[in-house]
Design a protein around this motif. Structure first.
Motif, mmCIF file in Angstrom:
data_model
loop_
_atom_site.group_PDB
_atom_site.id
_atom_site.type_symbol
_atom_site.label_atom_id
_atom_site.label_comp_id
_atom_site.label_asym_id
_atom_site.label_seq_id
_atom_site.Cartn_x
_atom_site.Cartn_y
_atom_site.Cartn_z
ATOM 1 N N THR A 130 8.583 5.406 -9.943
ATOM 2 C CA THR A 130 7.765 6.510 -10.454
ATOM 3 C C THR A 130 6.471 6.016 -11.089
ATOM 4 N N LYS A 131 6.569 5.063 -12.013
ATOM 5 C CA LYS A 131 5.362 4.558 -12.673
ATOM 6 C C LYS A 131 4.471 3.801 -11.703
ATOM 7 N N GLY A 132 5.082 3.047 -10.813
ATOM 8 C CA GLY A 132 4.312 2.304 -9.822
ATOM 9 C C GLY A 132 3.563 3.238 -8.892
ATOM 10 N N TYR A 133 4.231 4.283 -8.420
ATOM 11 C CA TYR A 133 3.562 5.224 -7.527
ATOM 12 C C TYR A 133 2.439 5.957 -8.255
ATOM 13 N N GLU A 134 2.666 6.315 -9.506
ATOM 14 C CA GLU A 134 1.621 6.982 -10.292
ATOM 15 C C GLU A 134 0.398 6.066 -10.440
ATOM 16 N N TYR A 135 0.648 4.796 -10.689
ATOM 17 C CA TYR A 135 -0.448 3.832 -10.795
ATOM 18 C C TYR A 135 -1.187 3.721 -9.459
ATOM 19 N N ILE A 136 -0.445 3.573 -8.380
ATOM 20 C CA ILE A 136 -1.047 3.450 -7.044
ATOM 21 C C ILE A 136 -1.892 4.683 -6.732
ATOM 22 N N ARG A 137 -1.365 5.853 -7.074
ATOM 23 C CA ARG A 137 -2.065 7.106 -6.793
ATOM 24 C C ARG A 137 -3.354 7.231 -7.597
ATOM 25 N N THR A 138 -3.325 6.810 -8.873
ATOM 26 C CA THR A 138 -4.482 7.033 -9.747
ATOM 27 C C THR A 138 -5.446 5.851 -9.832
ATOM 28 N N GLN A 139 -4.968 4.634 -9.607
ATOM 29 C CA GLN A 139 -5.803 3.453 -9.836
ATOM 30 C C GLN A 139 -6.196 2.698 -8.571
ATOM 31 N N THR A 140 -5.666 3.099 -7.417
ATOM 32 C CA THR A 140 -6.026 2.428 -6.170
ATOM 33 C C THR A 140 -6.389 3.484 -5.123
ATOM 34 N N LYS A 141 -6.869 3.020 -3.997
ATOM 35 C CA LYS A 141 -7.191 3.916 -2.883
ATOM 36 C C LYS A 141 -6.068 3.966 -1.858
ATOM 37 N N LEU A 142 -4.960 3.268 -2.115
ATOM 38 C CA LEU A 142 -3.890 3.167 -1.128
ATOM 39 C C LEU A 142 -3.231 4.503 -0.819
ATOM 40 N N ALA A 143 -3.028 5.340 -1.824
ATOM 41 C CA ALA A 143 -2.307 6.601 -1.617
ATOM 42 C C ALA A 143 -3.060 7.569 -0.717
ATOM 43 N N SER A 144 -4.377 7.402 -0.608
ATOM 44 C CA SER A 144 -5.162 8.301 0.239
ATOM 45 C C SER A 144 -5.221 7.830 1.687
ATOM 46 N N CYS A 145 -4.596 6.711 2.001
ATOM 47 C CA CYS A 145 -4.634 6.158 3.358
ATOM 48 C C CYS A 145 -3.515 6.744 4.213
ATOM 49 N N ASP A 146 -3.740 6.753 5.526
ATOM 50 C CA ASP A 146 -2.745 7.275 6.467
ATOM 51 C C ASP A 146 -1.466 6.453 6.435
ATOM 52 N N VAL A 147 -1.624 5.140 6.532
ATOM 53 C CA VAL A 147 -0.471 4.230 6.580
ATOM 54 C C VAL A 147 -0.783 2.978 5.768
ATOM 55 N N LEU A 148 0.241 2.200 5.549
ATOM 56 C CA LEU A 148 0.094 0.917 4.866
ATOM 57 C C LEU A 148 0.460 -0.212 5.823
ATOM 58 N N PHE A 149 -0.136 -1.355 5.583
ATOM 59 C CA PHE A 149 0.208 -2.603 6.262
ATOM 60 C C PHE A 149 0.463 -3.626 5.162
ATOM 61 N N LEU A 150 1.269 -4.600 5.439
ATOM 62 C CA LEU A 150 1.477 -5.691 4.505
ATOM 63 C C LEU A 150 1.041 -6.980 5.189
ATOM 64 N N ALA A 151 0.153 -7.706 4.537
ATOM 65 C CA ALA A 151 -0.313 -8.988 5.075
ATOM 66 C C ALA A 151 0.036 -10.090 4.082
ATOM 67 N N VAL A 152 0.348 -11.253 4.619
ATOM 68 C CA VAL A 152 0.606 -12.438 3.809
ATOM 69 C C VAL A 152 -0.365 -13.519 4.241
ATOM 70 N N LEU A 153 -1.048 -14.112 3.273
ATOM 71 C CA LEU A 153 -1.905 -15.269 3.507
ATOM 72 C C LEU A 153 -1.224 -16.457 2.840
ATOM 73 N N ARG A 154 -0.702 -17.377 3.645
ATOM 74 C CA ARG A 154 -0.003 -18.546 3.110
ATOM 75 C C ARG A 154 -0.934 -19.743 3.153
ATOM 76 N N ILE A 155 -1.002 -20.471 2.052
ATOM 77 C CA ILE A 155 -1.846 -21.653 1.949
ATOM 78 C C ILE A 155 -1.182 -22.799 2.703
ATOM 79 N N GLU A 156 -1.924 -23.373 3.647
ATOM 80 C CA GLU A 156 -1.425 -24.515 4.421
ATOM 81 C C GLU A 156 -1.373 -25.749 3.530
#
Length: 167
Positions: free
Chosen positions: A28-54
């Motif tokens: 609940t708190k995480g979603y509220e933060y995402i909705r109010t403090q990021t632009k992620l909630a207004s996007c159609d879909v989400l992707f998850l990317a990982v950048l690993r240091i070689e």
């Protein structure tokens, strides 16, 4: 006081995103933060990317702990800037190990363009910081997906470079 508040907001941001990654759902708190403090909630879909240091052991030998944190912070900033310049919203997170996570929001049909932006991110990180990375990105998913399972799978994909040598 202003600097203290800014540091606190970064701490809250990091903690809520980390809890989302580790528990699978934002809560609940995480979603509220995402909705109010990021632009992620207004996007159609989400992707998850990982950048690993070689060559992370070499990275650790070259840089002390504070320097490693600053380098990973720089990788996160470069990633968010490159990906955010497109039609995406990106929130990066240092999970404390050899990788950075990016939660990316965007159009449902944007997987191919996102892959190109991640390649550009790798190129910029290598050029600016002289740090090689391997990236992997998930398929599109919605907020209801268990992001922990996606995170575990995508992180494992970055390790496959050891087997086939491809970036």
């Amino acid at each position: 006081l202003h600097a203290s508040m800014r540091n606190q907001s970064e701490l809250v941001r990091s903690e809520l995103l980390a809890q989302w990654m580790l528990h699978g759902t934002p809560g609940t708190k995480g979603y509220e933060y995402i909705r109010t403090q990021t632009k992620l909630a207004s996007c159609d879909v989400l992707f998850l990317a990982v950048l690993r240091i070689e060559a992370y052991t070499v990275f650790c030998e070259r840089y002390d702990f504070p320097s490693r944190k600053l380098m990973k912070y720089a990788i996160r900033n470069i990633s968010e800037e490159v990906i955010g310049a497109g039609s995406y919203a990106a929130e990066g997170l240092d999970m404390g190990g050899d990788h950075i996570i990016l939660v990316v929001g965007g159009p449902a049909s944007g997987g191919l363009q996102l892959q190109r932006l991640l390649e550009e991110t790798q190129n910029q990180v290598a050029r600016i910081l002289n740090v090689d990375t391997t990236t992997a990105v998930s398929n599109a998913y919605d907020f209801g997906a268990n992001i922990r399972n996606i995170y575990d799978h995508i992180y494992e994909l970055t390790k496959l470079r050891f087997l086939n040598g491809e970036k």
